[in-house]
Design a protein around this motif. Sequence first.
Motif, PDB file in Angstrom:
ATOM      1  N   HIS A  76     -20.351   4.557  56.360  1.00  0.00           N
ATOM      2  CA  HIS A  76     -21.749   3.874  56.154  1.00  0.00           C
ATOM      3  C   HIS A  76     -21.846   2.848  57.109  1.00  0.00           C
ATOM      4  N   LEU A  77     -23.009   2.737  57.540  1.00  0.00           N
ATOM      5  CA  LEU A  77     -23.280   1.459  58.262  1.00  0.00           C
ATOM      6  C   LEU A  77     -23.942   0.322  57.473  1.00  0.00           C
ATOM      7  N   ARG A  78     -23.200  -0.764  57.494  1.00  0.00           N
ATOM      8  CA  ARG A  78     -23.598  -1.733  56.584  1.00  0.00           C
ATOM      9  C   ARG A  78     -23.143  -3.152  57.217  1.00  0.00           C
ATOM     10  N   GLY A  79     -24.148  -4.110  57.229  1.00  0.00           N
ATOM     11  CA  GLY A  79     -23.539  -5.441  57.905  1.00  0.00           C
ATOM     12  C   GLY A  79     -23.306  -5.248  59.268  1.00  0.00           C
ATOM     13  N   GLY A  80     -23.696  -4.404  59.885  1.00  0.00           N
ATOM     14  CA  GLY A  80     -23.187  -4.035  61.555  1.00  0.00           C
ATOM     15  C   GLY A  80     -22.115  -3.538  61.697  1.00  0.00           C
ATOM     16  N   ARG A  81     -21.323  -2.839  60.626  1.00  0.00           N
ATOM     17  CA  ARG A  81     -20.285  -2.262  60.875  1.00  0.00           C
ATOM     18  C   ARG A  81     -20.062  -0.919  59.953  1.00  0.00           C
ATOM     19  N   PHE A  82     -19.315   0.221  60.658  1.00  0.00           N
ATOM     20  CA  PHE A  82     -19.215   1.367  60.025  1.00  0.00           C
ATOM     21  C   PHE A  82     -17.952   1.426  59.067  1.00  0.00           C
ATOM     22  N   ALA A  83     -18.062   1.756  57.853  1.00  0.00           N
ATOM     23  CA  ALA A  83     -16.779   1.734  57.194  1.00  0.00           C
ATOM     24  C   ALA A  83     -17.106   2.782  56.031  1.00  0.00           C
ATOM     25  N   CYS A  84     -15.942   2.931  55.088  1.00  0.00           N
ATOM     26  CA  CYS A  84     -16.007   4.066  53.916  1.00  0.00           C
ATOM     27  C   CYS A  84     -16.798   3.237  52.826  1.00  0.00           C
ATOM     28  N   ARG A  85     -17.067   4.009  51.963  1.00  0.00           N
ATOM     29  CA  ARG A  85     -17.746   3.438  50.698  1.00  0.00           C
ATOM     30  C   ARG A  85     -17.120   2.543  50.188  1.00  0.00           C
ATOM     31  N   ILE A  86     -15.759   2.443  49.981  1.00  0.00           N
ATOM     32  CA  ILE A  86     -15.147   1.586  49.230  1.00  0.00           C
ATOM     33  C   ILE A  86     -15.128   0.133  50.025  1.00  0.00           C
ATOM     34  N   CYS A  87     -14.547   0.359  51.279  1.00  0.00           N
ATOM     35  CA  CYS A  87     -14.671  -0.997  52.189  1.00  0.00           C
ATOM     36  C   CYS A  87     -15.759  -1.819  52.146  1.00  0.00           C
ATOM     37  N   GLN A  88     -17.224  -0.826  52.170  1.00  0.00           N
ATOM     38  CA  GLN A  88     -18.732  -1.339  52.205  1.00  0.00           C
ATOM     39  C   GLN A  88     -18.809  -1.902  50.689  1.00  0.00           C
ATOM     40  N   ARG A  89     -17.983  -1.664  49.830  1.00  0.00           N
ATOM     41  CA  ARG A  89     -18.321  -2.009  48.499  1.00  0.00           C
ATOM     42  C   ARG A  89     -19.685  -1.479  47.880  1.00  0.00           C
ATOM     43  N   LEU A  90     -19.930   0.030  48.341  1.00  0.00           N
ATOM     44  CA  LEU A  90     -21.162   0.587  47.979  1.00  0.00           C
ATOM     45  C   LEU A  90     -20.618   1.625  46.581  1.00  0.00           C
ATOM     46  N   THR A  91     -21.834   1.670  45.680  1.00  0.00           N
ATOM     47  CA  THR A  91     -21.531   2.036  44.463  1.00  0.00           C
ATOM     48  C   THR A  91     -22.579   3.412  44.289  1.00  0.00           C
ATOM     49  N   TYR A  92     -22.344   4.390  43.407  1.00  0.00           N
ATOM     50  CA  TYR A  92     -23.205   5.477  43.160  1.00  0.00           C
ATOM     51  C   TYR A  92     -24.507   4.723  42.205  1.00  0.00           C
ATOM     52  N   ALA A  93     -25.439   5.304  42.252  1.00  0.00           N
ATOM     53  CA  ALA A  93     -26.599   4.851  41.275  1.00  0.00           C
ATOM     54  C   ALA A  93     -26.032   5.033  39.840  1.00  0.00           C
ATOM     55  N   SER A  94     -25.350   6.157  39.712  1.00  0.00           N
ATOM     56  CA  SER A  94     -25.247   6.384  38.249  1.00  0.00           C
ATOM     57  C   SER A  94     -24.190   5.389  37.724  1.00  0.00           C
ATOM     58  N   GLN A  95     -23.235   4.565  38.532  1.00  0.00           N
ATOM     59  CA  GLN A  95     -22.205   3.656  38.079  1.00  0.00           C
ATOM     60  C   GLN A  95     -23.153   2.442  37.457  1.00  0.00           C
ATOM     61  N   SER A  96     -24.487   2.165  37.727  1.00  0.00           N
ATOM     62  CA  SER A  96     -25.072   1.098  37.117  1.00  0.00           C
ATOM     63  C   SER A  96     -25.937   1.359  36.332  1.00  0.00           C
ATOM     64  N   GLU A  97     -26.101   2.506  35.717  1.00  0.00           N
ATOM     65  CA  GLU A  97     -26.895   3.283  34.640  1.00  0.00           C
ATOM     66  C   GLU A  97     -26.527   2.689  33.535  1.00  0.00           C
ATOM     67  N   ASP A  98     -27.498   2.321  32.520  1.00  0.00           N
ATOM     68  CA  ASP A  98     -27.189   2.023  31.156  1.00  0.00           C
ATOM     69  C   ASP A  98     -27.034   3.188  30.138  1.00  0.00           C
ATOM     70  N   LEU A  99     -26.917   3.199  29.000  1.00  0.00           N
ATOM     71  CA  LEU A  99     -26.591   4.276  28.338  1.00  0.00           C
ATOM     72  C   LEU A  99     -28.037   5.074  27.973  1.00  0.00           C
ATOM     73  N   ILE A 100     -29.035   4.720  28.025  1.00  0.00           N
ATOM     74  CA  ILE A 100     -30.368   5.014  28.076  1.00  0.00           C
ATOM     75  C   ILE A 100     -30.646   6.250  29.152  1.00  0.00           C
ATOM     76  N   ALA A 101     -30.353   5.424  30.270  1.00  0.00           N
ATOM     77  CA  ALA A 101     -30.440   6.023  31.679  1.00  0.00           C
ATOM     78  C   ALA A 101     -29.662   7.478  32.032  1.00  0.00           C
ATOM     79  N   ARG A 102     -28.503   7.210  31.343  1.00  0.00           N
ATOM     80  CA  ARG A 102     -27.362   8.238  31.473  1.00  0.00           C
ATOM     81  C   ARG A 102     -27.940   9.361  30.590  1.00  0.00           C
ATOM     82  N   LEU A 103     -28.419   9.195  29.408  1.00  0.00           N
ATOM     83  CA  LEU A 103     -28.966  10.107  28.773  1.00  0.00           C
ATOM     84  C   LEU A 103     -30.115  10.990  29.069  1.00  0.00           C
ATOM     85  N   TRP A 104     -31.130  10.111  29.812  1.00  0.00           N
ATOM     86  CA  TRP A 104     -31.979  10.842  30.553  1.00  0.00           C
ATOM     87  C   TRP A 104     -31.797  11.787  31.803  1.00  0.00           C
ATOM     88  N   ARG A 105     -30.782  11.280  32.575  1.00  0.00           N
ATOM     89  CA  ARG A 105     -30.147  11.928  33.536  1.00  0.00           C
ATOM     90  C   ARG A 105     -29.621  13.259  32.995  1.00  0.00           C
TER      91      ARG A 105
END
Length: 158
Positions: A76-105
């Motif tokens: 992933h290109l972020r902050g002018g560097r290519f790196a993996c998702r963990i090094c770029q501190r990227l998360t999946y959208a589902s990781q920030s969902e609350d209970l109601i959003a998870r139930l909708w999904r």
Amino acid sequence: MLKPGSWAWQWRDAETQEVIAALGIIGGATQMILTPTTSDLSMNERIDITRTPCKLGGSRAWFKCPKCSGRVAKLHLRGGRFACRICQRLTYASQSEDLIARLWRQQAKIEAKLGRHWQRPKHMHQTTFERLRRRLWDLEAAREEAFALAVRRMGWLL
């Protein structure tokens, strides 16, 4: 694309057709050079490629993260560097969902398996259909309960 050669992509503004970003790739079997260009970024980054053998022959190519040297499928290109998702501190959208959003999904996934208006699709077993329909009812009840709890926590009366 992991063969010797070079490629380039351009992203254009849909209305003006102006080039807003470009990516040049000079590739080889063991490394590639990525050259992303935007209005405020222009750089070259060398990415090593490693290979692992496959059980039925051949090999699988992996990128080597320039930051942690880990073996990854995507960079992933972020902050002018290519790196993996963990090094770029990227998360999946589902990781920030609350209970109601998870139930909708979860409900949306089941509804995609069923037809319009929760009809049994052709060739779906009746027992599978009934199980999915029961799960939908359970999800709706759980969502109503979670919503009522959230309302109570906020101090609103229901």
